[in-house]
Design a protein around this motif. Sequence first.
Motif, PDB file in Angstrom:
ATOM      1  N   ASN A  25     -48.955 -55.584 -31.183  1.00 52.43           N
ATOM      2  CA  ASN A  25     -50.128 -55.168 -31.948  1.00 52.43           C
ATOM      3  C   ASN A  25     -49.865 -55.308 -33.442  1.00 52.43           C
ATOM      4  O   ASN A  25     -48.713 -55.295 -33.891  1.00 52.43           O
ATOM      5  N   ARG A  27     -50.160 -53.351 -35.966  1.00 49.66           N
ATOM      6  CA  ARG A  27     -49.484 -52.240 -36.639  1.00 49.66           C
ATOM      7  C   ARG A  27     -47.976 -52.320 -36.454  1.00 49.66           C
ATOM      8  O   ARG A  27     -47.210 -52.108 -37.403  1.00 49.66           O
ATOM      9  N   LEU A  30     -46.652 -55.105 -38.614  1.00 50.30           N
ATOM     10  CA  LEU A  30     -46.639 -54.705 -40.017  1.00 50.30           C
ATOM     11  C   LEU A  30     -45.442 -53.809 -40.325  1.00 50.30           C
ATOM     12  O   LEU A  30     -44.724 -54.021 -41.316  1.00 50.30           O
ATOM     13  N   TRP A  31     -45.187 -52.820 -39.489  1.00 52.79           N
ATOM     14  CA  TRP A  31     -44.059 -51.919 -39.732  1.00 52.79           C
ATOM     15  C   TRP A  31     -42.726 -52.619 -39.510  1.00 52.79           C
ATOM     16  O   TRP A  31     -41.727 -52.268 -40.135  1.00 52.79           O
ATOM     17  N   ARG A  34     -42.138 -54.165 -42.762  1.00 50.03           N
ATOM     18  CA  ARG A  34     -41.840 -53.164 -43.782  1.00 50.03           C
ATOM     19  C   ARG A  34     -40.413 -52.649 -43.686  1.00 50.03           C
ATOM     20  O   ARG A  34     -39.793 -52.319 -44.705  1.00 50.03           O
ATOM     21  N   LEU A  84     -44.248 -47.559 -31.815  1.00 51.48           N
ATOM     22  CA  LEU A  84     -45.362 -48.398 -32.260  1.00 51.48           C
ATOM     23  C   LEU A  84     -45.652 -49.562 -31.319  1.00 51.48           C
ATOM     24  O   LEU A  84     -46.810 -49.967 -31.174  1.00 51.48           O
TER      25      LEU A  84
END
Length: 297
Positions: A25, A27, A30-31, A34, A84
């Motif tokens: 997914n 999210r 993205l993490w 990061r 996540l």
Amino acid sequence: MTNRYRRHNELMIRIGLGGVDDEENPRAILWGKRLEWPMLLLAIWIILDWYLKAKGLSDPFFTQFTDWFIWTCFSAELSIMLALVDDRWRYLRQNWLNPIIILTGIPVLFGVDLFYSGVLRSLRLLIMLGILLKVSQDLRQILSRHHLGKTMAIAFLFLVISGFLISGIDPAFKGPLDGIWWAWVTMTTVGYGDLVPSTTEGRLFGMLLILAGIALFSMLTASFSVFFIERDEKEMVEKEDRNIQRIGQLEARLDRIEHHLARAVTTLERLEALEARERSPRQSEKADPSQKPSEPE
């Protein structure tokens, strides 16, 4: 996905540092991105810790603090990503090295002297190399976009890491400053010769650093060249855009003038048609004189 990018991902999965899968997914992806840079800072910490231990400069309290800090960072990253991602088993399968380090590091944290303590620290160095490989894709993207500031920062980071590594590998270097100086003159292929590796490992590392320096500075030179070329091209494009805009304005004016002329011509044609209609009865009367008005009786 290109073949080069696919091979890069396959290599990372094999060494247990596959990261977040592309099918996860948004999210989680993205993490995952990061957390790459904090883990890169952790890799620098691992190098510093390895250097201090190699030189015998770390005390037991600092060693224990470092072990707990590194273990906490790995555990936090794994916990966040497992919370996540959609497919946890796939994430664990592609990042199998992280759980191994976390689980085998628990006895070491509580002071249990096991036979694999040295192996565990070697695995941390492997993690450090894996993290550098993990961000290599980002590095290629940065270089392809010609972000010179980030490129210079990455080059400086690689320089510092190389200085710490050579100072820990080769006894000819008294400290990290000597290693950083040697790495600088080696990467730039200047080679003053004031500091020279004395061991086979140091010379092999120097050979790799020379090749890396040639490749890195070639990319920097190309990036600077493309930067100035793009800047000149940008100015030319702006001038062309202004000229095109002016030409467009002139074409619009010509269209309006042509439209007004067309209306004027149409109006003149209508006036001429009306005058021709008015003149035609008069001309017909003059042309037929036999028709005379009747006399009154």
